[in-house]
Design an enzyme around this catalytic site. Structure first.
Site, mmCIF file in Angstrom:
data_model
loop_
_atom_site.group_PDB
_atom_site.id
_atom_site.type_symbol
_atom_site.label_atom_id
_atom_site.label_comp_id
_atom_site.label_asym_id
_atom_site.label_seq_id
_atom_site.Cartn_x
_atom_site.Cartn_y
_atom_site.Cartn_z
ATOM 1 N N THR A 259 60.937 66.514 46.924
ATOM 2 C CA THR A 259 60.020 65.278 46.901
ATOM 3 C C THR A 259 58.410 65.508 46.577
ATOM 4 O OG1 THR A 259 59.296 65.184 48.942
ATOM 5 C CG2 THR A 259 61.892 63.485 47.757
ATOM 6 N N ARG A 424 75.239 80.870 46.215
ATOM 7 C CA ARG A 424 75.013 81.542 47.328
ATOM 8 C C ARG A 424 75.888 80.809 48.406
ATOM 9 N NH1 ARG A 424 70.961 79.688 52.369
ATOM 10 N NH2 ARG A 424 71.213 77.782 52.161
ATOM 11 N N TYR A 487 58.991 87.362 45.163
ATOM 12 C CA TYR A 487 60.446 86.502 46.295
ATOM 13 C C TYR A 487 61.485 87.982 46.577
ATOM 14 C CZ TYR A 487 62.372 82.188 46.354
ATOM 15 O OH TYR A 487 62.693 80.772 46.524
#
Length: 567
Positions: A259, A424, A487
């Protein structure tokens, strides 16, 4: 003031460039993609939509993707199973236990005086055990494995859904009056442990779900701004802004489910920050409800010199100070075109040099990512936009010995960003456990940091009796003039381990120690939450931590925003 004009008009304002969305409740709910009872649509024990997942067909020994929401729908991936077998040595599939039974969940703590007052507010709330469970966690490996294998010792005692800023004001007043804990909940995509309830909390805990506050209140075409309720999901926000010919350009990997309020609360970053900036660059104005009242600036100007910026108390506050209710963002016209491309370099070092040169020359593809060889197995690639820029990047890529990989590879890499979390979940089924963590680092330390972190993990893993070496891969995801975001993905084969969560968390902790030792940051955009707060003092100094504590003690002296994040 924009809020004043909203109270008397609806629709297009003649003679201006401000548009106001129709906010009649029934009309607004028709476009709300995730319903109030979210577990009817999204998974209770994994990532994403219930009807979308990678599935292993044991009869045909092939993996395919089911669900029609993504272009991967019904495609088969015959080499993926081979890669999993070769990499991890798995031999059969693995199953988690059925959904956690209601009777196994912690009984709610009830503050009767609070319940009496909350009823008078006429906001929707429930103590339904499965609703409480759904809002008790984010998406760290630990949290998902607890859902699949165990249970949470503490979950929220009540869930409440405000529909406006004014509702939140009254709810916060009520929790503060009765010394009840409140934890804001948006998309539930946190990977920092930020949403877990403190196990030793004896007070009643209320989860405040913001997603019924999901309207665009106005769009100002002349000033390129939009005023938006904080509970809107990223994908909904972009589709609604597109109706006006605009976008935010903020596109984190979680944008389908995260959000706007969550982006602000965590200082989020998206794939296309080269053009659109990070969330702090887009933020024009924000309202946050605290136990001391509402904090906001008195105007929505492009910049103001008025002492320390109160926005920076709100950005990254992670639900410890208040509830973010409304946000004004800078918006941009929709791009006229989108182009994709990819290069394959001889080694990671050359790719980093290419990325650095792209930045030095001021070239700004909306998104550019460099993956190591492990991630190339998943078809990842670079992403580029616009013809003139594309020509310059092609020339630069050739200069660095890159082999052009074509547009389709670029598109696949872009798509895979949205489905990697589904991968995952599939690996969990085979007993392979892992997740991501990230950092930012100066350019001259990118290569050393990547190598040292990988070496440190492999060395530390020797002490835990793993059947296979951990798999560590990395990519450069965002670039800046002075450095880049790295990352990492780390996976371990958990079969034979009495406590794979413990092993994984120990390895991630030493990885974080090594990141800081190499000059990296404690986080680039995931935030601190609970799992990284042990490194916060090292990151901001004793005095900096004391400043944070002083703000917390003034704004929330009763610690009703007691999620135990940050400090």
């Amino acid at each position: 003031m924009a809020a004043e004009r909203l109270s008397v008009i609806k629709g297009h304002i003649k003679g201006s460039n401000v548009f106001v969305e129709n906010s009649i409740n029934n009309e607004h709910k028709q476009s709300h993609k995730v319903p109030q009872r979210r577990q009817d649509v999204v998974k209770w024990n994994g990532w994403g939509y219930k009807d979308s997942k990678f599935l292993y067909d044991s009869d045909k020994d092939v993996i395919h993707f089911i669900g029609a929401r993504y272009p991967l729908a019904n495609k088969k991936f015959p080499f993926f199973k081979t890669w999993i077998k070769t990499t991890f040595g798995i031999t059969d599939d693995y199953h988690c236990k059925p959904k956690i039974k209601t009777e196994d969940l912690p009984a709610p703590v009830v503050n009767k005086d609070f319940l009496r007052d909350i009823k008078n507010l006429k906001v929707f709330y429930t103590d339904d055990p499965q609703e409480r469970l759904f809002r008790s966690h984010g998406h760290t490996m630990r949290e998902i494995l607890l859902l699949r294998e165990g249970n949470f010792k503490r979950i929220p005692d009540l869930v409440v859904w405000p529909t406006s800023h004014d509702d939140v004001v009254e709810i916060v007043k009520t929790v503060n009056k009765h010394n009840v804990v409140i934890i804001p909940f948006g998309g539930g995509t946190s990977v920092s442990g930020a949403l877990e309830c403190p196990e030793d909390e004896k007070r009643m805990i209320v989860s405040l779900d913001t997603t019924e506050m999901n309207k665009i209140l106005w769009v100002d075409k002349k000033n390129h701004t939009a005023h938006i309720e904080a509970g809107i999901l990223g994908k909904d926000l972009e589709s609604k802004l597109a109706e006006y010919g605009f976008c935010t350009g903020h596109e984190p990997d979680s944008s389908e489910f995260s959000t706007l309020g969550g982006w602000v609360a965590t200082r989020a970053s998206g794939m296309k920050r080269n053009i659109y900036g990070n969330i702090e660059d887009m933020l024009v104005h924000v309202r946050m409800v605290t136990p001391q009242g509402v904090v906001e600036k008195n105007c929505q100007v492009p910049r103001i010199s008025s002492g320390p910026d109160v926005h920076h108390f709100i950005l990254g506050s992670e639900g410890t100070l208040g509830v973010i209710t409304e946000v004004t963002l800078r918006i941009c016209p929709l791009p006229e075109c989108k182009r994709y491309g990819s290069f394959v370099f001889s080694d990671f070092e050359t790719g980093v040099a290419f990325m650095r040169e792209v930045t030095k020359q001021g070239l700004k593809p909306a998104s550019i990512r460099l993956m190591d060889n492990e991630q190339l197995m998943f078809g990842k690639s670079f992403l580029f936009e616009v013809q003139l820029l594309e020509n310059k990047l092609l020339a630069l890529g050739n200069r660095f010995g890159g082999v052009y990989g074509g547009e389709e590879n670029g598109k696949r890499g872009y798509l895979l960003t949205y489905v990697i979390a589904y991968i995952r979940d599939l690996l969990f089924d085979f007993g392979v456990f892992g997740e991501s963590f990230e950092t930012s680092v100066p350019w001259d330390r990118v290569l050393d940091l990547c190598k040292n972190v990988k070496d440190r993990i492999l060395k530390e893993a020797e002490a835990y009796g793993l059947q296979r070496e951990p798999i560590i891969s990395y990519r450069v995801t965002q670039t800046y003039d002075v450095g880049a975001c790295i990352y990492f993905y780390m996976t371990i084969y958990g079969r034979g381990l009495p406590d794979p969560i413990h092993v994984y968390e120990k390895l991630e902790a030493v990885a974080r120690d090594e990141i800081l030792a190499c000059g990296g940051s404690v986080s680039h955009h995931h935030g601190i939450g609970k799992i990284r707060k042990r490194w916060l003092k090292q990151s901001v100094s004793d005095v900096g931590l004391g400043m944070m504590r002083a703000v917390k003690e003034y704004v929330d002296p009763n610690n009703v925003f007691g999620n135990s994040n940050l400090i």
